[in-house]
Design a protein around this motif. Structure first.
Motif, short mmCIF file in Angstrom:
data_model
loop_
_atom_site.label_atom_id
_atom_site.label_comp_id
_atom_site.label_asym_id
_atom_site.label_seq_id
_atom_site.Cartn_x
_atom_site.Cartn_y
_atom_site.Cartn_z
N SER A 1 -10.23 35.75 17.20
CA SER A 1 -10.47 36.11 18.60
C SER A 1 -9.63 35.26 19.54
CB SER A 1 -11.95 35.94 18.96
OG SER A 1 -12.73 36.97 18.40
N SER A 2 -9.23 35.86 20.65
CA SER A 2 -8.44 35.15 21.65
C SER A 2 -9.32 34.47 22.69
CB SER A 2 -7.48 36.12 22.35
OG SER A 2 -8.20 37.17 22.98
N VAL A 3 -10.62 34.76 22.69
CA VAL A 3 -11.55 34.11 23.62
C VAL A 3 -12.54 33.26 22.84
CG1 VAL A 3 -11.34 35.92 25.34
CG2 VAL A 3 -13.14 36.08 23.63
N ARG A 4 -13.14 32.31 23.53
CA ARG A 4 -14.09 31.39 22.91
C ARG A 4 -15.52 31.74 23.32
NH1 ARG A 4 -11.83 26.04 25.46
NH2 ARG A 4 -11.95 27.48 27.21
N PRO A 5 -16.51 31.20 22.59
CA PRO A 5 -17.90 31.47 22.96
C PRO A 5 -18.22 31.14 24.42
CG PRO A 5 -17.82 30.47 20.80
CD PRO A 5 -16.42 30.44 21.32
N ASP A 6 -17.68 30.04 24.95
CA ASP A 6 -17.96 29.68 26.34
C ASP A 6 -17.37 30.70 27.31
OD1 ASP A 6 -19.43 27.48 25.68
OD2 ASP A 6 -17.83 26.03 26.00
N ASP A 7 -16.23 31.33 26.94
CA ASP A 7 -15.67 32.39 27.78
C ASP A 7 -16.63 33.57 27.83
OD1 ASP A 7 -13.28 30.92 28.14
OD2 ASP A 7 -12.47 31.70 26.26
N VAL A 8 -17.20 33.91 26.67
CA VAL A 8 -18.14 35.03 26.59
C VAL A 8 -19.38 34.74 27.42
CG1 VAL A 8 -19.66 36.31 25.04
CG2 VAL A 8 -17.32 35.77 24.32
N ILE A 9 -19.90 33.53 27.30
CA ILE A 9 -21.12 33.16 28.03
C ILE A 9 -20.89 33.23 29.54
CG2 ILE A 9 -22.69 31.24 28.55
CD1 ILE A 9 -22.30 30.37 25.59
N LYS A 10 -19.79 32.66 30.01
CA LYS A 10 -19.52 32.66 31.45
C LYS A 10 -19.34 34.09 31.96
CE LYS A 10 -16.53 30.73 35.04
NZ LYS A 10 -16.54 31.98 35.82
N PHE A 11 -18.58 34.90 31.25
CA PHE A 11 -18.34 36.28 31.68
C PHE A 11 -19.64 37.07 31.71
CE2 PHE A 11 -16.02 40.49 30.71
CZ PHE A 11 -15.94 40.78 32.06
N SER A 12 -20.47 36.89 30.67
CA SER A 12 -21.74 37.59 30.59
C SER A 12 -22.65 37.22 31.76
CB SER A 12 -22.43 37.27 29.27
OG SER A 12 -23.76 37.70 29.27
#
Length: 275
Positions: A169-180
């Protein structure tokens, strides 16, 4: 028992709108909450003049995006279970609810945009096969959030069927959390033992207002009802903020007291600086 689904601090500041879900120990929605059951705190200080209303009967359609793991890191038997589980949620959804469908391995593919056509969704789920050498889990979750965030409804979520492995993946878990959290889209993970990266996907679920379902031995239909209940049965909280428009991050805490149930959930929000 209580989950903050979204915070709108920009539309009409200092008025802030918060969408929450509340469930009992059996996972059933709590009905009849009022101002006596809810307290709101900003940066540790209690806020007065809080108004709450149940929007569960809203005419808004439910919008879900499925992301199905189709990588070779999962077994053929597990993929069949995933597909059967996904079909179970489709059958549990209402006639006017809309579901989108992704599959992911080396790449993330949108198989179906939002539709209430169950036959189309069943055929899409049936078409998913194992292939590829990577598992772009976080990319898939990010793309699904982006799609769901375009819908103008409070009743929405992303449901991910996976063993928890991410690779490429090109994004990290923290990117997912912030976007969500910025988009107000909770993420739910459905998996079964053995779970890879349980702590990481559990963290994503918890911090986005979703849940991790990782016990394949439990009643699947009951677990789906829990997810659907959390998304469908929601409350809207409105209050006047006591923080300044300083572009800083502030902590919002919502506390629930309902009979013997006591719980709290905290999320952060940012105010736009006054020019």
């Amino acid at each position: 028992f209580i989950s903050i689904n979204s915070i709108d601090s920009k539309t009409d500041f200092p008025r802030i709108k918060v969408i929450i879900s509340a469930v009992d120990p059996e996972g059933r929605a709590i009905a009849g909450l009022d101002e006596g059951n809810i307290q709101v705190y900003e940066d540790g200080y209690m806020v007065n003049y809080v108004k709450i209303k149940n929007i569960s009967s809203s005419t808004d359609n439910l919008h879900l995006a499925f992301a199905i793991d189709s990588s070779k890191s999962i077994s053929a038997a597990f993929l069949e279970k995933i597909k059967n589980d996904a079909k179970g949620i489709v059958n549990s959804a209402g006639d006017h609810d809309r579901i989108a469908l992704y599959r992911f391995n080396d790449k993330v593919v949108l198989l179906s945009s939002f539709t209430s056509n169950r036959l189309e969704l069943m055929n899409g789920i049936k078409s998913v096969e194992r292939h590829g050498s990577l598992t772009m889990l976080y990319d898939a979750v990010y793309d699904a959030i982006e799609l769901v965030s375009r819908t103008k409804t409070a009743r929405k979520g992303v449901v991910v069927f996976t063993d928890g492995k991410d690779e490429g993946s090109s994004v990290r878990p923290d990117d997912v959390i912030k976007f969500s959290r910025d988009a107000g889209v909770p993420v739910y993970f459905i998996t079964s033992a053995p779970v890879k990266n349980r702590g990481e996907i559990g963290r994503i679920a918890k911090l986005t207002g979703g849940i991790l379902i990782a016990d394949g031995a439990r009643d699947v239909a009951g677990l789906y009802r829990t997810i659907l209940s959390r998304i469908r049965n929601t409350y809207e909280i409105n209050y006047l903020s006591i923080v300044k428009r300083d572009s800083s991050k502030h902590d919002l805490e919502v506390r629930l007291k309902y009979g013997d149930i006591k719980d709290r959930h905290t999320q952060s929000f940012t105010t736009e600086k006054q020019l």
